[in-house]
Each structure stands twice: as structure tokens, then as C-alpha cells.
Design a protein around this motif. Structure first.
Motif, PDB file in Angstrom:
ATOM      1  N   VAL A 176       0.811  -1.327   0.079  1.00  0.00           N
ATOM      2  CA  VAL A 176      -0.047  -0.088  -0.123  1.00  0.00           C
ATOM      3  C   VAL A 176       0.884   1.252   0.068  1.00  0.00           C
ATOM      4  N   LEU A 177       1.833   1.302   0.935  1.00  0.00           N
ATOM      5  CA  LEU A 177       2.536   2.477   1.191  1.00  0.00           C
ATOM      6  C   LEU A 177       3.846   2.367   0.131  1.00  0.00           C
ATOM      7  N   GLY A 178       4.886   1.359   0.143  1.00  0.00           N
ATOM      8  CA  GLY A 178       5.918   1.308  -0.695  1.00  0.00           C
ATOM      9  C   GLY A 178       6.938   0.632   0.287  1.00  0.00           C
ATOM     10  N   VAL A 179       7.948   0.369  -0.356  1.00  0.00           N
ATOM     11  CA  VAL A 179       8.996  -0.503   0.247  1.00  0.00           C
ATOM     12  C   VAL A 179       9.531  -0.070   1.562  1.00  0.00           C
ATOM     13  N   LEU A 180      10.320   1.119   1.550  1.00  0.00           N
ATOM     14  CA  LEU A 180      10.678   1.735   2.570  1.00  0.00           C
ATOM     15  C   LEU A 180       9.879   2.038   3.722  1.00  0.00           C
ATOM     16  N   GLU A 181       8.533   2.500   3.462  1.00  0.00           N
ATOM     17  CA  GLU A 181       7.773   2.724   4.660  1.00  0.00           C
ATOM     18  C   GLU A 181       7.165   1.246   5.214  1.00  0.00           C
ATOM     19  N   GLY A 182       7.190   0.354   4.374  1.00  0.00           N
ATOM     20  CA  GLY A 182       6.677  -0.826   4.570  1.00  0.00           C
ATOM     21  C   GLY A 182       7.478  -1.528   5.700  1.00  0.00           C
ATOM     22  N   VAL A 183       8.968  -1.427   5.175  1.00  0.00           N
ATOM     23  CA  VAL A 183       9.906  -2.014   6.234  1.00  0.00           C
ATOM     24  C   VAL A 183       9.920  -1.301   7.419  1.00  0.00           C
ATOM     25  N   LEU A 184       9.906   0.036   7.309  1.00  0.00           N
ATOM     26  CA  LEU A 184       9.913   0.799   8.679  1.00  0.00           C
ATOM     27  C   LEU A 184       8.600   0.406   9.675  1.00  0.00           C
ATOM     28  N   LEU A 185       7.651   0.177   9.053  1.00  0.00           N
ATOM     29  CA  LEU A 185       6.270  -0.003   9.696  1.00  0.00           C
ATOM     30  C   LEU A 185       6.459  -1.391  10.302  1.00  0.00           C
ATOM     31  N   GLY A 186       7.251  -2.435   9.415  1.00  0.00           N
ATOM     32  CA  GLY A 186       7.318  -3.743  10.023  1.00  0.00           C
ATOM     33  C   GLY A 186       8.372  -3.692  11.074  1.00  0.00           C
ATOM     34  N   ILE A 187       9.510  -2.751  11.072  1.00  0.00           N
ATOM     35  CA  ILE A 187      10.442  -2.864  11.983  1.00  0.00           C
ATOM     36  C   ILE A 187       9.724  -2.219  13.471  1.00  0.00           C
ATOM     37  N   ALA A 188       8.707  -1.238  13.306  1.00  0.00           N
ATOM     38  CA  ALA A 188       8.015  -0.857  14.621  1.00  0.00           C
ATOM     39  C   ALA A 188       7.216  -1.682  15.238  1.00  0.00           C
ATOM     40  N   VAL A 189       6.605  -2.550  14.274  1.00  0.00           N
ATOM     41  CA  VAL A 189       5.581  -3.326  14.941  1.00  0.00           C
ATOM     42  C   VAL A 189       6.737  -4.637  15.548  1.00  0.00           C
ATOM     43  N   ALA A 190       7.647  -5.021  15.025  1.00  0.00           N
ATOM     44  CA  ALA A 190       8.670  -5.911  15.610  1.00  0.00           C
ATOM     45  C   ALA A 190       8.870  -5.638  16.752  1.00  0.00           C
ATOM     46  N   VAL A 191       9.196  -4.260  16.830  1.00  0.00           N
ATOM     47  CA  VAL A 191       9.916  -3.705  18.209  1.00  0.00           C
ATOM     48  C   VAL A 191       8.733  -3.831  19.554  1.00  0.00           C
TER      49      VAL A 191
END
Length: 796
Positions: free
Chosen positions: A409-424
């Protein structure tokens, strides 16, 4: 060096050649040589890389030559300078979404400049030696990123497969899909379906002919078949258009907002680096798993790999090529084809250059719909069911799903940063989440703590503990791996107060840092936080280091005191019953809560083991520990000497019945015969006298006589261990017995039928008890070699 130099006879008639004192000796002339395995591997990789490079360039919207440039540069530059000799680099499907977005925003020439800057950033990261840090990213985030990119690729290429043009985003492609389905192009759909059918069916051709044909890559066959069909039938379709190389666009100066360009460089650097580094680690595992490799390539130098990828991106961007990264499909093909050095990767780059210069007329016959179907299949494969099962098993499916949706939905960088935030957030939640319950059963108050016991849980722990009445018997179950000092002090204070008021306390748990002894007034059984005392141990057993699988006689922390001879047998019987009850109690307290759900599932669904494990009845062989297996994994048959009586023998049918049940009813996929060192049955065989068979044991051991005969047969090669000779005759017989019992196993009708149908594998295994080392039978039936199984052989 002189000691290693070959000697040469002196010729008195030949003038002696001397070097001047100021001149170094002339180095020996070395002729450049390429191994034949590298040549064949490079051809296999080239046949995969050529259609995929064109397809990825088409998917990004870049000039089609850009895919060929990136493939050539990835092979030559990254292959020569990188730290992973067997990894093949080039345009990767994981970079398709990033590159397509950059081309849409900034144009092609600026995208090339961004690729150059990303390569320079990779060089900087390689010089800082931070490559290992990239491996700290959660696999759920990486797999989610690749799945999101795969979904984006598949949805976009579906429009080309249907004869249309993709939109700029996934959501736009989904909104336009109904209209595209209503106006599909029959010729494009037919070519695409033919490509997908060949991709799917080619690797599944059966028989000996199939094994030969499968050496040709399915991607090449699919594109070639679709191109040939389109040309013979005269279908009018958009085809590959390779303009003259003289008009090829090179990198230009970047134009656009500084913040946007910096974000683009960061995104390209991140995706290229993480994919390449994870690919290098995967290639190391693939190379280590090859049976008996002829050349050891060594482990990848990840910092050097980052430098090589950076240099390749600088060159590719400057020459007007796509971004370069390690490619899993080509790398695995390179390893499986038997490549032994980086020459394979470099030679594949040379072949791409030759094809780009000499095969342009043939490449221009390829329909774009065929390339789109090929790339769409690659995108679908990036959504791996194996990865989904893995992250689900490790309770990281939320991280995976959020990363995937973020990328889509958002893009690669945004998706990865969102995934890192959820993992933390998930990690913090797991650390802080503690469940504390209290209940009463038959007058005993149970306080159960599930999770990490920190100061945050102290108020809830105190409330639960104060529900226990004065003078009552309490059981506190601690199920966690960490307890801080605040929680320890709170629990210890309550325990001392409760026991002083006439109550009793039993502390149990899994490595909780507290002893479970000391249940009455005046008893101090608590240990300091951080000690490793197991449940069920008495207070006096200070320093005990028992493990969950060793609570019995040979591992007791409390040794029985000497007893009078008259009371010896009664005392031994009492100790045996105590050990049995103690082991059962430890299971109920510690293990049962962990496996209850899995055992309940097995009780509902029935057993579905993956293999039959036939081994000796020796008490030192703990099959679940050796194989790291759990309930429902192994169907185990144990007997004295791990013997498999041949069919038709009248001595015993129990083993044959177990084999038939496992193979025909349970449908196991493999059967393993496991021998071990110091086998008493093999020693008894060596010491046995011919013709004896009076006792049940002697009659049973007659099934091992063929192993004795096999070892005595001088015409047969001896079974052996890789790296060393057998220690003695007993070990030689143990190894030979495994080989012989496999022969007996093949003679059973159910096994022979399953082997013919290709649904069963047979394995031989030898376990050295003293070394705690397993060996697997790796040689052919004519050359029986038991190979060492080490930590490096374990793969994901």
C-alpha cells in the motif's frame, strides 16, 4: 618453500643460470585455467538470467537493454570483487517495485544516477564493516518485504498478461483489473498461458528422460516455446524492442527535491544490501549442503560482498543499467550446477555481453506477454508458504502481515519501517506481558505465573499471593526465563512470612532461579536470581545441574547413602519407585503444560510421523534428543542390536509388522536404521560360538550373523567413518551391521514397493555415544561411508 620444491637432477653439460643479487627470482608462469564445472554452471545461469533480465526490465518500465547491462555488470564486477564467490548478481525481482517507482517519479536518467549514489553508499557501509548488522533485521520483516514486492509485481504484470498496460500503484491496478478482464487480448492471454504451463510442467517431466531435460532451465524453455508458437502462428503481439546501442541512455545528473532523492538512495541501498547479504548467507548454506564438495569455497566475506555490490551498482548505473543485487534463483542454480569458484559468475556475465551484441534479432522475437508471465510467476513465488508457516510457528505473523501490507500500500521503505516498528512493539509486549492466576484445588492454592517476572508485574503478583490464606499449602509455578531483583525480593518476603505463619510453599518452574525445596518453617530453599536450579530438586542439592531429560539414577544430585545388606533390596526398590514418581511429577509440573496443546491435537488428528526410526534398545540412545524431535515426529522401533530380520524368517515378526504398519498405513517418507558405539549386541555377536541358540537372546542375535559374514567377506568394501578408521572390531561390526540391516530392509515387500514408487528413502546412521556425534551414511551402496554431521550442516 625450498623444502616443498621438487628436486631436479643436475645436468653437467647445461650452463647454470643465476639471478643477479639485486634481481628477484623469476616467478613461475601460471596459465589461467577455468574449471569445467564453472563453464557448465555459467551456461546454466546464463540461460536463466537472459529472459529474467529482460522481464525485470519490462516490469520496471526501464529500457530493455538496462536489464542486460545490469546482468553483465553483476556477473563481471560483483562476481570479481564480491565476497561471495558463488552468488550471482544482477537485476533482481526484489528491486522491481523500487525501480519502477523511481522511474515514474524522476525519469530514467535520474534513476541511473540514484543507482550510482546507492552504490557509493554501499561502498561506505562496506568500509565501515557493518555488513553483519544487516543480518539483525527480523526474518519476518525480510520475508514480508519480499512478499509485498511479489504481490506488487504479480498484480502489475497481470495487466500485461491480459494484453493491457499496468498502472502506477497496486491499488490502481486492482481498481483497473475488472475493466482489463472485460477487454483482454486473446493472443496475449494464449501466449501467457503457454508460458505459465511450460514453467509449471517442465520441472515435473518424469522418468530418465525428464532428468536429462530438466537440466535445461524452465524459464528458457517457457520463453522459447511461447516465442516459437507466436512466430509460427503469426500472432500480432507487442515484442521485445532493443534499440541500437548507440542511442542507449546513460546516467545523468539527478534532478528533483533533495529529500526525495536522499530517500530514494536510502531505499535502494537498503533493499540491495539486505537482499545481497541474506543471499550470500543462503548461498553458503547451499554450498555446505552439497554432497562431498570437490573444492571448499569458504564462507562469504560479507563486508567485501557489500563493497562488490556497491562497485557493481556504480558501474551499472553509470552505464545505464538497473540496480544490482544478489539473485536467489540464479545463485541457487549456480550452486546446484556444481560451480566451484567465482569464474562461473564472471563467465555468465561474458555470455550476457555476447548475447546482447550478437543475439539481438532473436531477442526481438520474444513477445512481451511471455516475459510478463515469467515475471508474474517469479512474483507469486516470492509469497512463500514456507515462510508464512515459519513466521506463524514463531508467532511473528503480525510482523510479516504488516510489512507485506505496508509494502503493497505505502511502498518498500515505508513498509519496512512499519514492520520494524511492529516488531519492536511485539518484542516489548512479550517482555512486559505476564499472566498471573490463582486457584484452589483440593485445599492446595496454586499461583501460576506465565511470562517474564519483572517489577511491572510485582503488584499483580502480590495481590495473587495474598489470596493464599494463612497456614495453607501453596504451590507457586513460575514459567519464565527471567526474574528481576524486585520480583525476587517480593516473592522471597512473602514466602518467608507465609512459612513463619505455619504455611508451606512449593516453588516450581522452568529455570526460574528459585529452588523448589524448603517447604516448611525454618527452611531456606530460595536461591539468588540467576541461579540455574531445576524443578524437583531438594534444598540440599546445591550446585545441581540436572537437565529435564536426565532426572534418573546416573544423574542424581543426591546419592543414596550406603544401606545394610539386609535392607539393600528394599531400599533399591524404594528408590526406584521414588525416581519414577519424581520423574512423573517433574513432567506434570514442567513439561506437560508446554506440550498439552500439541498432544491434544495429536489425540484428535492421530499420529502422522515423518519417518520410521529403527534403533537399538540401549538406554543411552535417547532418540528424541539425538534427532531434536517431538511428539508425533518419529515412529520408533527399538530392539537389541537394531536388527531387521529378513522376510520369511520364523524367529520374530514384530519388526516386520512395525515396518509394514509404518510404510503402508502411516505413509512415512523415510526409514532410518541407527547403530551406536559400544553396542553390547555386537560384542555378543563377536564373542558368540557357532550353533548356539538355546536362550531367547541367542536366538534373536542369529539375525545379526549376516553382518558378521559381510564383515568377514574380503570381496566387499568395509563400511567406514569419514576422516578416521574404526576404533576396533566392535565399531567395525556396528557400522557393517547398519549397512546389512538396510539390505534386509530393502527385501521387505512394503519397503521395496515404496522404493519403486519413489515415496520412501532409506538412511543409515551411526551414533558415537562418547563423542555425542552422529554420522550419516552418505556413500553409494558400493562405497559405504558414514559422514560427520556438524553444526554447519544444519539449515533453515
Amino acid at each position: 618453500m625450498s623444502a616443498c620444491a621438487p628436486t631436479r637432477a643436475t645436468d653437467p653439460t647445461r650452463p647454470e643460470r643465476t639471478n643477479q643479487s639485486h634481481s628477484p627470482p623469476t616467478p613461475p608462469h601460471r596459465r589461467f585455467r577455468i574449471d569445467g564445472a564453472d563453464v557448465s554452471a555459467s551456461v546454466a545461469v546464463f540461460l536463466i538470467a537472459l529472459p529474467l533480465s529482460l522481464g525485470i526490465a519490462l516490469a520496471t518500465g526501464a529500457p530493455l537493454q538496462a536489464g542486460l547491462v545490469a546482468a553483465a555488470v553483476g556477473g563481471l564486477v560483483a562476481g570479481r570483487l564480491g565476497g561471495s564467490p558463488l552468488q550471482v548478481s544482477g537485476p533482481a525481482a526484489g528491486l522491481t517495485v523500487v525501480t519502477a517507482d523511481l522511474i515514474h517519479r524522476y525519469g530514467w536518467r535520474t534513476t541511473c544516477a540514484i543507482t550510482v549514489l546507492a552504490g557509493a553508499a554501499q561502498l561506505g557501509l562496506g568500509c565501515l564493516r557493518v555488513a553483519r548488522g544487516a543480518l539483525a533485521v527480523s526474518p519476518a520483516i525480510v520475508h514480508g518485504m519480499l512478499a509485498g514486492i511479489g504481490v506488487t509485481i504479480a498484480v502489475a504484470q497481470l495487466h500485461i498478461v491480459l494484453g493491457g498496460t499496468p498502472q502506477s500503484s497496486v491499488l490502481a491496478n486492482l481498481r483497473a483489473l475488472p475493466a482489463q478482464l472485460a477487454n483482454m487480448h486473446p493472443a496475449a492471454v494464449a501466449v501467457s498461458l503457454l508460458t505459465l504451463a511450460l514453467l509449471l510442467l517442465w520441472p515435473r517431466i518424469p522418468g530418465r528422460a525428464g532428468r536429462l531435460l530438466r537440466r535445461v532451465p524452465a524459464a528458457l524453455i517457457a520463453v522459447t516455446g511461447a516465442t516459437t508458437a507466436a512466430s509460427l502462428t503469426g500472432l500480432r503481439l507487442p515484442r521485445v524492442d532493443l534499440p541500437s546501442w548507440s542511442s542507449h541512455a546513460l546516467a545523468g545528473l539527478p534532478h528533483g527535491p533533495v529529500l526525495g532523492l536522499a530517500t530514494a538512495v536510502l531505499t535502494t541501498t537498503l533493499v540491495c544490501s539486505v537482499q545481497s547479504l541474506l543471499g550470500a548467507v543462503a548461498v553458503d548454506k547451499l554450498a555446505a549442503a552439497r554432497p562431498q564438495p570437490t573444492v571448499r569455497t569458504g564462507r562469504s566475506d560479507l563486508d567485501r560482498e557489500l563493497l562488490g555490490q556497491g562497485a557493481a551498482n556504480i558501474v551499472s548505473g553509470a552505464l545505464g543499467g538497473l540496480p544490482v543485487a544478489g539473485v536467489a534463483v540464479r545463485s541457487s542454480a549456480n550452486v546446484n550446477a556444481g560451480a566451484v569458484s567465482r569464474n562461473s559468475t564472471m563467465l555468465h556475465g561474458v555470455l550476457v555481453v555476447i548475447a546482447a551484441l550478437l543475439l539481438v534479432p532473436l531477442l526481438q522475437l520474444i513477445p512481451l506477454a511471455s516475459l510478463a508471465a515469467l515475471v508474474m510467476a517469479v512474483g507469486i513465488q516470492m509469497v512463500s508458504l514456507h515462510h508464512i508457516r515459519t513466521v506463524t510457528r514463531h508467532r511473528e505473523v503480525l510482523v510479516y502481515a504488516v510489512t507485506t501490507l505496508g509494502v503493497v500500500v505505502l511502498g518498500v521503505l515505508e513498509g519496512v519501517l512499519l514492520g520494524i516498528a511492529v516488531a519492536v512493539a511485539v518484542s516489548m509486549h512479550r517482555l512486559a506481558r505476564t499472566r498471573i492466576t490463582h486457584d484452589e484445588q483440593e485445599g492446595v492454592h496454586h499461583v501460576r505465573v506465565r511470562g517474564q517476572l519483572t517489577f511491572l508485574a510485582v503488584p499483580r503478583l502480590s495481590r495473587a499471593l495474598h489470596l493464599v490464606p494463612r497456614g495453607a499449602h501453596a504451590v507457586v509455578e513460575l514459567d519464565g526465563s527471567f526474574m528481576d531483583h524486585a520480583a525476587y525480593e517480593s516473592l522471597q518476603d512473602w514466602r518467608n512470612t507465609h512459612t513463619a505463619q505455619g504455611g508451606t510453599v512449593e516453588l516450581t518452574g522452568r529455570r526460574t532461579g528459585l529452588s523448589t525445596g524448603g517447604t516448611g518453617p525454618g527452611t531456606d530453599g530460595a536461591a539468588e536470581p540467576g541461579t540455574n536450579r531445576e524443578p524437583g530438586e531438594a534444598t540440599a542439592a546445591v550446585g545441581c545441574r540436572c537437565h529435564p531429560w536426565t532426572p534418573w539414577r546416573n544423574h542424581q544430585c543426591e546419592r543414596p547413602r550406603p544401606a545394610p545388606a539386609a535392607a539393600h533390596h528394599a531400599a533399591a526398590a524404594g528408590r526406584s519407585r521414588h525416581q519414577l514418581a519424581r520423574g512423573i511429577s517433574a513432567f506434570q509440573h514442567n513439561t506437560a503444560p508446554l506440550v498439552r496443546g500439541e498432544l491434544a491435537r495429536l489425540a484428535r488428528e492421530g499420529q502422522r510421523p515423518s519417518q520410521l526410526f529403527l534403533t537399538c534398545a540401549d538406554s543411552r540412545l535417547v532418540t528424541s534428543m539425538i534427532t531434536s524431535s517431538g511428539p508425533g515426529d518419529l515412529f520408533v522401533v527399538r530392539n537389541v542390536g537394531n536388527l531387521v530380520p529378513p522376510p520369511g524368517e520364523e524367529s520374530d515378526d514384530s519388526v516386520a509388522a512395525a515396518i509394514e504398519y509404518a510404510v503402508d498405513v502411516l505413509k512415512v517418507r523415510s526409514v532410518t536404521v541407527c547403530g551406536h558405539s559400544g553396542c553390547g549386541a555386537m560384542q555378543a555377536l563377536l564373542d558368540s560360538e557357532p550353533g548356539r541358540g538355546r536362550t531367547p537372546l541367542e536366538r534373536w542375535l542369529r539375525n545379526g550373523l549376516p553382518s558378521l559374514e559381510r564383515m568377514a567377506d574380503s570381496d566387499r568394501p568395509w563400511a567406514r567413518l569419514a576422516g578416521r578408521a574404526p576404533a576396533d572390531a566392535v565399531e567395525q561390526l556396528c557400522l557393517t551391521n547398519v549397512v546389512q540391516q538396510l539390505e534386509h530392509l530393502r527385501a521387505h515387500e512394503s519397503v521395496a514397493r515404496a522404493l519403486r514408487e519413489g515415496r520412501l528413502e532409506l538412511h543409515g546412521m551411526y551414533f558415537h555415544v562418547g563423542e555425542a556425534q552422529a554420522y550419516l551414511l552418505t556413500g553409494a551402496r558400493e562405497e559405504q561411508v558414514f559422514g560427520h554431521v556438524g553444526v554447519a550442516d544444519v539449515t533453515s
